[in-house]
Write an enzyme that holds these catalytic residues in place. Sequence first.
Site, PDB file in Angstrom:
ATOM      1  N   SER A  66      10.596  -3.263  -9.573  1.00  0.00           N
ATOM      2  CA  SER A  66      11.272  -4.474 -10.060  1.00  0.00           C
ATOM      3  C   SER A  66      10.891  -4.876 -11.477  1.00  0.00           C
ATOM      4  O   SER A  66      11.466  -5.831 -12.016  1.00  0.00           O
ATOM      5  CB  SER A  66      11.003  -5.644  -9.107  1.00  0.00           C
ATOM      6  OG  SER A  66      11.758  -5.506  -7.920  1.00  0.00           O
ATOM      7  N   GLU A 164      17.315   1.144  -3.551  1.00  0.00           N
ATOM      8  CA  GLU A 164      16.973   2.560  -3.567  1.00  0.00           C
ATOM      9  C   GLU A 164      16.053   2.921  -4.729  1.00  0.00           C
ATOM     10  O   GLU A 164      15.262   3.867  -4.629  1.00  0.00           O
ATOM     11  CB  GLU A 164      18.237   3.416  -3.637  1.00  0.00           C
ATOM     12  CG  GLU A 164      19.086   3.392  -2.380  1.00  0.00           C
ATOM     13  CD  GLU A 164      19.987   2.164  -2.302  1.00  0.00           C
ATOM     14  OE1 GLU A 164      20.012   1.386  -3.282  1.00  0.00           O
ATOM     15  OE2 GLU A 164      20.656   1.990  -1.273  1.00  0.00           O
TER      16      GLU A 164
END
Length: 286
Positions: A66, A164
Amino acid sequence: MRYIRLCIISLLATLPLAVHASPQPLEQIKQSESQLSGRVGMIEMDLASGRTLTAWRADERFPMMSTFKVVLCGAVLARVDAGDEQLERKIHYRQQDLVDYSPVSEKHLADGMTVGELCAAAITMSDNSAANLLLATVGGPAGLTAFLRQIGDNVTRLDRWETELNEALPGDARDTTTPASMAATLRKLLTSQRLSARSQRQLLQWMVDDRVAGPLIRSVLPAGWFIADKTGASERGARGIVALLGPNNKAERIVVIYLRDTPASMAERNQQIAGIGAALIEHWQR
């Protein structure tokens, strides 16, 4: 012979201290690698000059996870600066657009969210659906990678969408960066003319407002110090953080730390990153 020695000494005195570091932070990193049974990549960079202060595996690839969301919102802000996007533009989406971990976007199915609100959710809460909605506005993973190439980052690549992209398979180059490349890109976004001053302030503020980074460097930050950060995590042995730090509530250095290929628990990964951060801060204060 004396003349040759003097020439060598003079030459060494002029060499940049690009990768010099005291043993203490590097010793902590080595200990962390041993305790994690994995790999650590780290760089500490001066924000103003871009000079590397400490580095370990800085040119090896690590999953972004992230942490890519900072670059993503940088790309969004570049479009805003160019007049191709507006932070106030409302984006509507459906239930089927939501993916795992969407604590903010899942609450706004009825009314939608603005581009600015999606960026805030993606960075401050690491909202995955918000990131995907934003990613679509910049041309998907390929579009974000193209933006990176345009600003001079020829290493960082995004290949997949949330969630993913967090797969973090050993040896997989997809969705990876290097600590050195990520730090250089973050510095470009925050200090160069790639973004307007207003957009730079906005990107930094979103990182300041990060609400999910508590167990990492924020847990060892001395009183009165500045921090703006974004974390990343994978269930397959990876963890990461990109941060700006400095005493007197001023951003002075970029710190990027990535872990990969470790069997350690998430709590242990957090602890090791906090330990590395503490070692860097302690050395800084000497």
